[in-house]
Design a protein around this motif. Structure first.
Motif, PDB file in Angstrom:
ATOM      1  N   GLU A  37      14.098 -10.566  -0.950  1.00  0.00           N
ATOM      2  CA  GLU A  37      14.410  -9.720  -1.797  1.00  0.00           C
ATOM      3  C   GLU A  37      14.054  -8.103  -2.241  1.00  0.00           C
ATOM      4  O   GLU A  37      14.863  -7.407  -2.420  1.00  0.00           O
ATOM      5  N   HIS A  38      12.701  -8.141  -1.333  1.00  0.00           N
ATOM      6  CA  HIS A  38      11.710  -6.734  -1.234  1.00  0.00           C
ATOM      7  C   HIS A  38      12.365  -5.662  -0.637  1.00  0.00           C
ATOM      8  O   HIS A  38      11.736  -4.980  -0.705  1.00  0.00           O
ATOM      9  N   PHE A  39      12.729  -6.242   0.612  1.00  0.00           N
ATOM     10  CA  PHE A  39      13.083  -5.542   1.985  1.00  0.00           C
ATOM     11  C   PHE A  39      13.565  -3.954   1.774  1.00  0.00           C
ATOM     12  O   PHE A  39      13.555  -3.131   2.414  1.00  0.00           O
ATOM     13  N   ASP A  40      14.981  -4.539   0.969  1.00  0.00           N
ATOM     14  CA  ASP A  40      15.244  -2.504   0.365  1.00  0.00           C
ATOM     15  C   ASP A  40      14.839  -1.647  -0.170  1.00  0.00           C
ATOM     16  O   ASP A  40      14.478  -0.796   0.270  1.00  0.00           O
ATOM     17  N   ASN A  41      13.949  -2.519  -0.982  1.00  0.00           N
ATOM     18  CA  ASN A  41      13.019  -1.406  -1.863  1.00  0.00           C
ATOM     19  C   ASN A  41      11.860  -0.791  -0.317  1.00  0.00           C
ATOM     20  O   ASN A  41      11.638   0.159  -0.982  1.00  0.00           O
ATOM     21  N   TYR A  42      11.555  -1.652  -0.030  1.00  0.00           N
ATOM     22  CA  TYR A  42      10.091  -0.979   0.990  1.00  0.00           C
ATOM     23  C   TYR A  42      10.815  -0.562   1.875  1.00  0.00           C
ATOM     24  O   TYR A  42      10.249   0.719   1.842  1.00  0.00           O
ATOM     25  N   LEU A  43      12.622  -0.316   2.298  1.00  0.00           N
ATOM     26  CA  LEU A  43      13.229   1.100   3.422  1.00  0.00           C
ATOM     27  C   LEU A  43      13.294   2.233   2.672  1.00  0.00           C
ATOM     28  O   LEU A  43      12.395   3.133   3.265  1.00  0.00           O
ATOM     29  N   LYS A  44      13.040   1.708   0.301  1.00  0.00           N
ATOM     30  CA  LYS A  44      13.498   2.973  -0.029  1.00  0.00           C
ATOM     31  C   LYS A  44      11.840   3.600   0.097  1.00  0.00           C
ATOM     32  O   LYS A  44      11.948   4.889  -0.086  1.00  0.00           O
ATOM     33  N   TYR A  45      10.720   2.830  -0.888  1.00  0.00           N
ATOM     34  CA  TYR A  45       9.691   3.814  -1.060  1.00  0.00           C
ATOM     35  C   TYR A  45       8.801   2.967  -0.650  1.00  0.00           C
ATOM     36  O   TYR A  45       7.702   2.972  -2.039  1.00  0.00           O
ATOM     37  N   GLY A  46       8.482   1.759   0.144  1.00  0.00           N
ATOM     38  CA  GLY A  46       7.203   1.067   0.111  1.00  0.00           C
ATOM     39  C   GLY A  46       6.029   1.393   1.151  1.00  0.00           C
ATOM     40  O   GLY A  46       5.098   0.390   1.388  1.00  0.00           O
ATOM     41  N   HIS A  47       5.907   2.382   2.248  1.00  0.00           N
ATOM     42  CA  HIS A  47       5.718   2.906   3.694  1.00  0.00           C
ATOM     43  C   HIS A  47       4.063   3.740   2.812  1.00  0.00           C
ATOM     44  O   HIS A  47       2.699   3.451   4.261  1.00  0.00           O
ATOM     45  N   TYR A  48       4.199   3.721   1.648  1.00  0.00           N
ATOM     46  CA  TYR A  48       3.059   5.384   1.860  1.00  0.00           C
ATOM     47  C   TYR A  48       2.275   4.491   0.026  1.00  0.00           C
ATOM     48  O   TYR A  48       3.560   4.735  -0.700  1.00  0.00           O
ATOM     49  N   PRO A  49       1.683   4.218   0.284  1.00  0.00           N
ATOM     50  CA  PRO A  49       0.938   3.374  -1.498  1.00  0.00           C
ATOM     51  C   PRO A  49       1.250   4.341  -2.121  1.00  0.00           C
ATOM     52  O   PRO A  49       1.111   3.536  -3.529  1.00  0.00           O
ATOM     53  N   TYR A  50       1.079   5.776  -2.454  1.00  0.00           N
ATOM     54  CA  TYR A  50       1.020   6.808  -3.623  1.00  0.00           C
ATOM     55  C   TYR A  50       2.245   6.662  -4.720  1.00  0.00           C
ATOM     56  O   TYR A  50       2.779   6.879  -5.285  1.00  0.00           O
ATOM     57  N   PHE A  51       3.372   5.805  -3.631  1.00  0.00           N
ATOM     58  CA  PHE A  51       4.529   5.343  -4.880  1.00  0.00           C
ATOM     59  C   PHE A  51       4.411   4.205  -5.894  1.00  0.00           C
ATOM     60  O   PHE A  51       5.172   5.120  -7.027  1.00  0.00           O
ATOM     61  N   LEU A  52       2.838   3.988  -6.097  1.00  0.00           N
ATOM     62  CA  LEU A  52       2.799   3.212  -7.242  1.00  0.00           C
ATOM     63  C   LEU A  52       3.250   4.305  -7.810  1.00  0.00           C
ATOM     64  O   LEU A  52       3.409   4.421 -10.033  1.00  0.00           O
ATOM     65  N   GLU A  53       2.404   5.571  -7.973  1.00  0.00           N
ATOM     66  CA  GLU A  53       2.285   6.697  -9.152  1.00  0.00           C
ATOM     67  C   GLU A  53       3.399   7.061  -9.427  1.00  0.00           C
ATOM     68  O   GLU A  53       3.428   7.357 -11.040  1.00  0.00           O
TER      69      GLU A  53
END
Length: 396
Positions: free
Chosen positions: A189-205
């Protein structure tokens, strides 16, 4: 030095410790000289500060500083270390060492002259200590921090405690592993979101601004990190930018060196060298026929962006699902070792051949090859030689 200590205390005070990266458990923290390199934004500084906050004495014995600090405009690193040790210092944490011109030589001297001082330093992924001015290869234990795996992304965002999957276990028992996992949560369920913005931790900013921030980070790596290690001109940097633009619009890119050299107005040797530079700063990944014989001027058979997130940041309108899948696969499995080009199938890893595709992808093209598998998107549970693509994000 009081100003440095004040900044150090503030950094240690603010660093979060709830989520820790995979590398925290792999580093031998007892070593006296530890180097952590990686792409910009991978989380090297946080990793180092977390260790200091959780395991080192808080006070005069521990000091964190970044080597791009204005302090070093009229102080040397050796002077800092000498003063620190005289005041009771035992643990020196040095961030962004490549921003300091003579970093390798001075760290070598400090290591040799201060036997009771422990040093942990971070730097760019382009950093090769055996090629630096001061040879640290016999002194420093080096590690590289990769971006967030899909598993880490889930733990980071969902508060889960999912464990990494051993590669051999994934190959042999992926069906039962997936069934056990899906009984408690639905990773896909979360795979597409990871491909878009999940590889570098600062995405949470700020998720909305993440592609822009990632593009700015790439610019910093090209404009600042590359010149810190290579004697290249502004004109050369502009050509590297053009090269990246061409690659990003066409990935997976099959380089025609002659045509590309003509288009960018570069010699063949410089073009291949610039491709290597972009690989070193973890923006692209070259796929070679045989990694054992890779020479400095050998061209790759194919070029991918280092992770699908980069596709959204550099060429969103050109992104396609097939490229995303292949980029994800080679990024995640490549953490374990070299992935090579193969005439049959998409990738070769160890003694396995992999085809990447959607849920309807079969192994028809490679079924005659021993140890051949399909990594299939759009499925939660695989069967026999068909493994869900998302599960390769659990290898670290």
């Amino acid at each position: 030095m009081e100003g440095l200590f004040e900044k150090s205390y503030q950094k240690l005070l603010r660093v979060p410790t709830e989520f820790k990266r995979y590398l925290a458990d792999e580093i031998d923290w007892s070593s006296r000289l530890i180097g952590i390199k990686g792409a910009r934004g991978a989380g090297k500084t946080t990793l180092m500060l977390q260790y200091a906050k959780l395991h080192l004495p808080q006070g005069k014995e521990t000091l964190y500083t970044s080597l791009d600090s204005l302090y070093f405009t009229d102080h040397t690193l050796v002077d800092l270390a000498d003063q620190f040790v005289m005041q009771g210092g035992k643990f020196l944490l040095l961030d962004e060492v490549h921003r300091y011109a003579n970093w390798s030589q001075e760290i070598k001297n400090i290591y040799d002259d201060q036997p009771d001082l422990k040093i942990i330093f971070t730097g760019s992924s382009i950093m090769h200590i055996n090629k630096a001015k001061g040879d640290l290869s016999r002194r420093a234990v080096m590690y590289e921090l990769a971006g967030l795996s899909f598993r880490e992304y889930l733990n980071f965002t969902q508060g889960t405690t999912l464990k990494a999957i051993n590669f051999n276990d994934l190959m042999s028992t992926h069906t039962s592993i997936a069934m056990d996992m899906i009984a408690t949560m639905r990773p896909y369920e979360h795979f597409d979101n990871y491909l878009k913005y999940g590889h570098y931790p600062y995405f949470l900013e700020n998720i909305g601004l993440y592609p822009q921030k990632l593009a700015e980070t790439i610019s910093l790596a090209i404009n600042i990190d590359l010149p810190a290690f290579h004697d290249i001109s502004y004109k050369s940097i502009e050509k590297i930018r053009l090269l990246l633009h061409i690659i990003a619009e066409s990935v997976p890119f099959k380089p025609n060196i002659s045509k590309l050299s003509e288009r960018i107005d570069l010699s063949r040797n410089n073009l291949v060298l610039y491709i290597k530079y972009l690989e070193d700063i973890r923006i692209i990944r070259g796929l070679y026929p045989d990694t054992k014989g890779i020479g400095l001027l050998q061209k790759p058979e194919k070029i991918y962006l280092h992770h699908p997130n980069l596709q959204y940041a550099l060429a969103n309108e050109q992104s396609n699902v097939g490229n995303m899948r292949e980029s994800f696969f080679i990024n995640q499995i490549g953490k374990l070792g070299p992935v090579t080009y193969t005439a049959e199938g998409d990738f070769s890893f160890k003694n396995y051949i992999f085809e990447i595709g959607g849920k309807n992808k079969t192994n028809k093209q490679i079924k005659h090859i021993e140890n051949s598998f399909v990594a299939a998107d759009e499925i939660e549970i695989g069967h026999n030689h068909k493994i869900p693509l998302w599960m390769f994000g659990f290898l670290y």
